[in-house]
Design a protein around this motif. Structure first.
Motif, short mmCIF file in Angstrom:
data_model
loop_
_atom_site.label_atom_id
_atom_site.label_comp_id
_atom_site.label_asym_id
_atom_site.label_seq_id
_atom_site.Cartn_x
_atom_site.Cartn_y
_atom_site.Cartn_z
N GLY A 20 51.15 36.10 58.09
CA GLY A 20 51.61 35.88 58.51
C GLY A 20 51.30 34.32 58.92
O GLY A 20 51.89 33.45 58.74
N LEU A 21 49.75 33.80 58.11
CA LEU A 21 49.16 32.92 58.21
C LEU A 21 49.29 32.06 56.86
O LEU A 21 48.24 31.05 56.58
N GLU A 22 49.15 33.25 55.71
CA GLU A 22 49.26 32.55 54.07
C GLU A 22 50.03 31.39 53.64
O GLU A 22 49.27 30.54 53.22
N HIS A 23 51.29 30.92 54.26
CA HIS A 23 52.01 29.55 54.29
C HIS A 23 50.50 28.46 54.40
O HIS A 23 51.35 27.36 54.69
N PHE A 30 52.01 26.04 50.70
CA PHE A 30 53.11 25.31 51.72
C PHE A 30 53.88 24.65 50.86
O PHE A 30 55.69 25.93 51.36
N GLU A 31 53.82 23.83 50.34
CA GLU A 31 54.76 23.75 49.12
C GLU A 31 55.31 24.72 48.13
O GLU A 31 57.04 24.18 47.44
N GLN A 32 54.71 25.13 47.71
CA GLN A 32 55.15 26.23 46.44
C GLN A 32 56.35 26.70 47.14
O GLN A 32 57.06 27.15 46.77
N ILE A 33 55.05 27.63 48.12
CA ILE A 33 56.10 28.23 49.20
C ILE A 33 57.89 27.44 49.15
O ILE A 33 58.80 28.50 49.89
N ARG A 34 57.84 26.25 50.03
CA ARG A 34 59.14 25.68 50.18
C ARG A 34 60.31 25.98 48.95
O ARG A 34 60.90 25.65 49.00
N ILE A 35 59.48 25.27 47.69
CA ILE A 35 60.59 25.06 47.07
C ILE A 35 61.11 26.22 46.21
O ILE A 35 61.66 26.40 45.73
N SER A 70 65.15 34.86 44.52
CA SER A 70 63.89 35.57 45.04
C SER A 70 63.04 36.64 44.60
O SER A 70 62.36 37.01 45.69
N LEU A 71 63.45 36.89 43.68
CA LEU A 71 62.49 37.96 43.15
C LEU A 71 60.48 37.53 43.15
O LEU A 71 60.68 38.78 43.30
N TRP A 72 60.03 36.15 43.31
CA TRP A 72 58.52 36.46 43.82
C TRP A 72 58.45 36.49 44.93
O TRP A 72 57.38 37.23 44.79
N ALA A 73 59.43 36.85 45.83
CA ALA A 73 59.35 37.00 46.96
C ALA A 73 58.93 38.65 47.74
O ALA A 73 58.23 38.57 48.15
N ARG A 74 60.10 39.02 47.04
CA ARG A 74 60.20 40.69 46.73
C ARG A 74 58.48 40.78 46.49
O ARG A 74 58.07 41.94 46.76
N ASN A 75 58.10 40.14 45.29
CA ASN A 75 56.62 40.54 44.14
C ASN A 75 55.72 40.48 45.52
O ASN A 75 54.85 41.07 45.64
#
Length: 101
Positions: A20-23, A30-35, A70-75
């Motif tokens: 839960g703190l990875e971002h 954090f920027e990559q997650i947001r993008i 969102s495949l990246w998020a699933r993986n």
């Protein structure tokens, strides 16, 4: 706070739970997650707009676009889940070993 400092210094976090703190690992992380999330949103919104313009309603197509974007998020979630499972098994085995004594 100590966990965040350890993460940001790229130190060993094996004995700390960072789920839960990875971002918060770094501003770039954090920027990559947001993008990545923005790509999902914009894909869905574009498809909704296209469907409105054509007067159609196809939720399955919206779902396909969202799933692909969102495949990246699933993986990542599957990878993190596998790590958590391994950690849980290791902790359970250690607990069983300690409780036998």
């Amino acid at each position: 706070m100590k966990t965040l400092k350890t993460m940001r210094k790229n130190m060993n976090t094996d004995h700390r739970c960072i789920r839960g703190l990875e971002h918060m690992r770094s501003p770039a992380h954090f920027e990559q997650i947001r993008i990545n999330a923005d790509c999902v949103y914009s894909g869905v919104l574009r498809e909704q707009q296209r469907q409105r313009m054509l007067g159609i309603h196809d939720p399955e197509e919206i779902e396909k676009i969202s799933a692909a974007a969102s495949l990246w998020a699933r993986n990542v979630a599957l990878e993190r889940g596998a790590v958590d499972e391994k950690s849980a098994h290791k902790q359970t085995a250690a607990y069983k070993w300690i409780s036998k004594e």
